[in-house]
Motif scaffolding. Structure first.
Motif, PDB file in Angstrom:
ATOM      1  N   VAL A 152      14.161  19.729  -7.700  1.00  0.00           N
ATOM      2  CA  VAL A 152      15.036  19.811  -6.536  1.00  0.00           C
ATOM      3  C   VAL A 152      15.116  18.417  -5.930  1.00  0.00           C
ATOM      4  O   VAL A 152      14.115  17.867  -5.486  1.00  0.00           O
ATOM      5  N   LEU A 153      16.313  17.855  -5.940  1.00  0.00           N
ATOM      6  CA  LEU A 153      16.510  16.505  -5.422  1.00  0.00           C
ATOM      7  C   LEU A 153      16.766  16.531  -3.923  1.00  0.00           C
ATOM      8  O   LEU A 153      17.444  17.434  -3.423  1.00  0.00           O
ATOM      9  N   PRO A 154      16.258  15.522  -3.209  1.00  0.00           N
ATOM     10  CA  PRO A 154      16.603  15.416  -1.788  1.00  0.00           C
ATOM     11  C   PRO A 154      18.091  15.113  -1.641  1.00  0.00           C
ATOM     12  O   PRO A 154      18.708  14.546  -2.541  1.00  0.00           O
ATOM     13  N   ILE A 155      18.652  15.473  -0.524  1.00  0.00           N
ATOM     14  CA  ILE A 155      20.060  15.183  -0.253  1.00  0.00           C
ATOM     15  C   ILE A 155      20.126  13.821   0.431  1.00  0.00           C
ATOM     16  O   ILE A 155      19.550  13.627   1.506  1.00  0.00           O
TER      17      ILE A 155
ATOM     18  N   THR B 131      24.289   5.618   0.888  1.00  0.00           N
ATOM     19  CA  THR B 131      23.045   5.222   1.549  1.00  0.00           C
ATOM     20  C   THR B 131      22.220   4.364   0.600  1.00  0.00           C
ATOM     21  O   THR B 131      22.069   4.694  -0.574  1.00  0.00           O
ATOM     22  N   LYS B 132      21.691   3.262   1.107  1.00  0.00           N
ATOM     23  CA  LYS B 132      20.841   2.374   0.324  1.00  0.00           C
ATOM     24  C   LYS B 132      19.488   2.242   1.007  1.00  0.00           C
ATOM     25  O   LYS B 132      19.400   2.036   2.221  1.00  0.00           O
ATOM     26  N   ALA B 133      18.432   2.363   0.220  1.00  0.00           N
ATOM     27  CA  ALA B 133      17.074   2.189   0.730  1.00  0.00           C
ATOM     28  C   ALA B 133      16.786   0.710   0.924  1.00  0.00           C
ATOM     29  O   ALA B 133      17.329  -0.132   0.208  1.00  0.00           O
ATOM     30  N   ASP B 134      15.921   0.391   1.896  1.00  0.00           N
ATOM     31  CA  ASP B 134      15.478  -0.994   2.039  1.00  0.00           C
ATOM     32  C   ASP B 134      13.976  -1.146   1.843  1.00  0.00           C
ATOM     33  O   ASP B 134      13.456  -2.249   1.848  1.00  0.00           O
ATOM     34  N   SER B 135      13.275  -0.019   1.626  1.00  0.00           N
ATOM     35  CA  SER B 135      11.864  -0.092   1.254  1.00  0.00           C
ATOM     36  C   SER B 135      11.449   1.199   0.561  1.00  0.00           C
ATOM     37  O   SER B 135      12.084   2.243   0.718  1.00  0.00           O
ATOM     38  N   ILE B 136      10.385   1.066  -0.217  1.00  0.00           N
ATOM     39  CA  ILE B 136       9.811   2.189  -0.964  1.00  0.00           C
ATOM     40  C   ILE B 136       8.323   2.226  -0.658  1.00  0.00           C
ATOM     41  O   ILE B 136       7.660   1.184  -0.666  1.00  0.00           O
TER      42      ILE B 136
ATOM     43  N   ASP C  70       2.500   6.393  -2.608  1.00  0.00           N
ATOM     44  CA  ASP C  70       1.127   6.752  -2.267  1.00  0.00           C
ATOM     45  C   ASP C  70       0.508   7.386  -3.507  1.00  0.00           C
ATOM     46  O   ASP C  70       0.839   8.520  -3.867  1.00  0.00           O
ATOM     47  N   LYS C  71      -0.348   6.632  -4.184  1.00  0.00           N
ATOM     48  CA  LYS C  71      -0.936   7.123  -5.430  1.00  0.00           C
ATOM     49  C   LYS C  71      -1.807   8.351  -5.200  1.00  0.00           C
ATOM     50  O   LYS C  71      -1.790   9.271  -6.020  1.00  0.00           O
ATOM     51  N   SER C  72      -2.547   8.396  -4.107  1.00  0.00           N
ATOM     52  CA  SER C  72      -3.438   9.538  -3.879  1.00  0.00           C
ATOM     53  C   SER C  72      -2.653  10.813  -3.599  1.00  0.00           C
ATOM     54  O   SER C  72      -3.079  11.901  -3.983  1.00  0.00           O
ATOM     55  N   ASP C  73      -1.501  10.704  -2.946  1.00  0.00           N
ATOM     56  CA  ASP C  73      -0.651  11.875  -2.672  1.00  0.00           C
ATOM     57  C   ASP C  73       0.384  12.114  -3.759  1.00  0.00           C
ATOM     58  O   ASP C  73       1.102  13.123  -3.712  1.00  0.00           O
ATOM     59  N   ARG C  74       0.511  11.149  -4.687  1.00  0.00           N
ATOM     60  CA  ARG C  74       1.501  11.233  -5.767  1.00  0.00           C
ATOM     61  C   ARG C  74       2.918  11.400  -5.221  1.00  0.00           C
ATOM     62  O   ARG C  74       3.687  12.245  -5.666  1.00  0.00           O
ATOM     63  N   THR C  75       3.230  10.588  -4.204  1.00  0.00           N
ATOM     64  CA  THR C  75       4.561  10.621  -3.622  1.00  0.00           C
ATOM     65  C   THR C  75       5.218   9.250  -3.687  1.00  0.00           C
ATOM     66  O   THR C  75       4.548   8.221  -3.661  1.00  0.00           O
ATOM     67  N   LEU C  76       6.544   9.270  -3.777  1.00  0.00           N
ATOM     68  CA  LEU C  76       7.366   8.080  -3.684  1.00  0.00           C
ATOM     69  C   LEU C  76       8.393   8.389  -2.606  1.00  0.00           C
ATOM     70  O   LEU C  76       9.102   9.402  -2.697  1.00  0.00           O
TER      71      LEU C  76
ATOM     72  N   GLY D 295      15.198   1.369   7.054  1.00  0.00           N
ATOM     73  CA  GLY D 295      14.562   1.081   8.338  1.00  0.00           C
ATOM     74  C   GLY D 295      13.318   1.939   8.467  1.00  0.00           C
ATOM     75  O   GLY D 295      12.525   2.047   7.534  1.00  0.00           O
ATOM     76  N   ASP D 296      13.165   2.597   9.596  1.00  0.00           N
ATOM     77  CA  ASP D 296      12.017   3.490   9.828  1.00  0.00           C
ATOM     78  C   ASP D 296      12.300   4.925   9.412  1.00  0.00           C
ATOM     79  O   ASP D 296      11.445   5.796   9.544  1.00  0.00           O
ATOM     80  N   GLU D 297      13.507   5.193   8.923  1.00  0.00           N
ATOM     81  CA  GLU D 297      13.902   6.554   8.599  1.00  0.00           C
ATOM     82  C   GLU D 297      13.644   6.880   7.126  1.00  0.00           C
ATOM     83  O   GLU D 297      14.098   6.174   6.225  1.00  0.00           O
ATOM     84  N   GLU D 298      12.910   7.961   6.901  1.00  0.00           N
ATOM     85  CA  GLU D 298      12.709   8.451   5.538  1.00  0.00           C
ATOM     86  C   GLU D 298      14.013   9.069   5.053  1.00  0.00           C
ATOM     87  O   GLU D 298      14.573   9.942   5.717  1.00  0.00           O
ATOM     88  N   ILE D 299      14.486   8.602   3.890  1.00  0.00           N
ATOM     89  CA  ILE D 299      15.742   9.164   3.381  1.00  0.00           C
ATOM     90  C   ILE D 299      15.532  10.042   2.151  1.00  0.00           C
ATOM     91  O   ILE D 299      16.411  10.829   1.812  1.00  0.00           O
ATOM     92  N   ALA D 300      14.387   9.919   1.491  1.00  0.00           N
ATOM     93  CA  ALA D 300      14.114  10.775   0.334  1.00  0.00           C
ATOM     94  C   ALA D 300      12.626  10.733   0.020  1.00  0.00           C
ATOM     95  O   ALA D 300      11.971   9.705   0.191  1.00  0.00           O
ATOM     96  N   ARG D 301      12.122  11.860  -0.459  1.00  0.00           N
ATOM     97  CA  ARG D 301      10.708  11.974  -0.851  1.00  0.00           C
ATOM     98  C   ARG D 301      10.642  12.678  -2.200  1.00  0.00           C
ATOM     99  O   ARG D 301      11.266  13.713  -2.399  1.00  0.00           O
TER     100      ARG D 301
END
Length: 172
Positions: free
Chosen positions: A26-29, A34-39, A42-48, A53-59
């Motif tokens: 299931v992909l995030p919407i 929209t373009k990301a400016d940072s990634i 977290d290896k321990s949580d296995r998340t990208l 900016g400060d807004e999460e746009i996809a997990r």
């Protein structure tokens, strides 16, 4: 821009890209354009996580790493995924894996550490999809040589959202 590389997870061997069956993903919407400016990885949580900016746009969860996922990559062949601050400094649509975004490992500190021990720090670390030609669900365990692996559908979305020059922070 296609990159010619000699080793690592995202090695460039021109080949036809093949989709794997990741229909359960299931992909995030993400709003068009929209373009990301940072990634943040977290290896321990296995998340990208992609940010604008400060807004999460996809997990993305359940990402895969090198065969030895704990600890910072120090040397070529240690099968670890780097930790620290890097950038996305290239992309390869013709790699052995479905799309690949190059991570700027090794940085100056990584090179100095390895050189002081008479070793190579390695390189060719990418965010990429599944091996070309793989059928079925994404590989279920850590399997790369130090890269960050996702489903083909996920890397396709990341490929479209993450421009070259994007900062990436990889946490333990």
């Amino acid at each position: 821009m296609a990159l010619a590389t000699v080793g690592g997870c995202g090695s460039a061997e021109p080949s036809q890209q093949t989709e794997t069956d990741d229909s359960a993903v299931v992909l995030p919407i993400i709003p068009a354009g929209t373009k990301a400016d940072s990634i943040l990885v977290d290896k321990s949580d296995r998340t990208l996580i992609l940010y604008k900016g400060d807004e999460e746009i996809a997990r993305y969860g359940n990402i895969r790493f090198g065969d030895t996922p704990e600890g910072h990559k120090r040397f070529e062949g240690d099968e670890r995924t780097p930790e620290g601050r890097y950038t996305i400094n290239g992309r390869n649509p013709g790699s052995r894996y479905h799309l690949s975004l190059r991570i700027s490992y090794p940085n100056a500190a990584d090179r100095a550490y390895a050189e002081a021990r008479g070793k190579s720090p390695g390189g060719d670390i990418f965010i990429h999809g599944q091996p070309n030609g793989r059928e079925g669900a994404p590989l279920a365990s850590d399997w790369t040589d130090g890269c960050i692996a996702l489903s083909n559908a996920e890397i396709q979305q990341i490929w479209e959202t993450v421009p070259d020059g994007t900062e990436i922070y990889i946490l333990p």
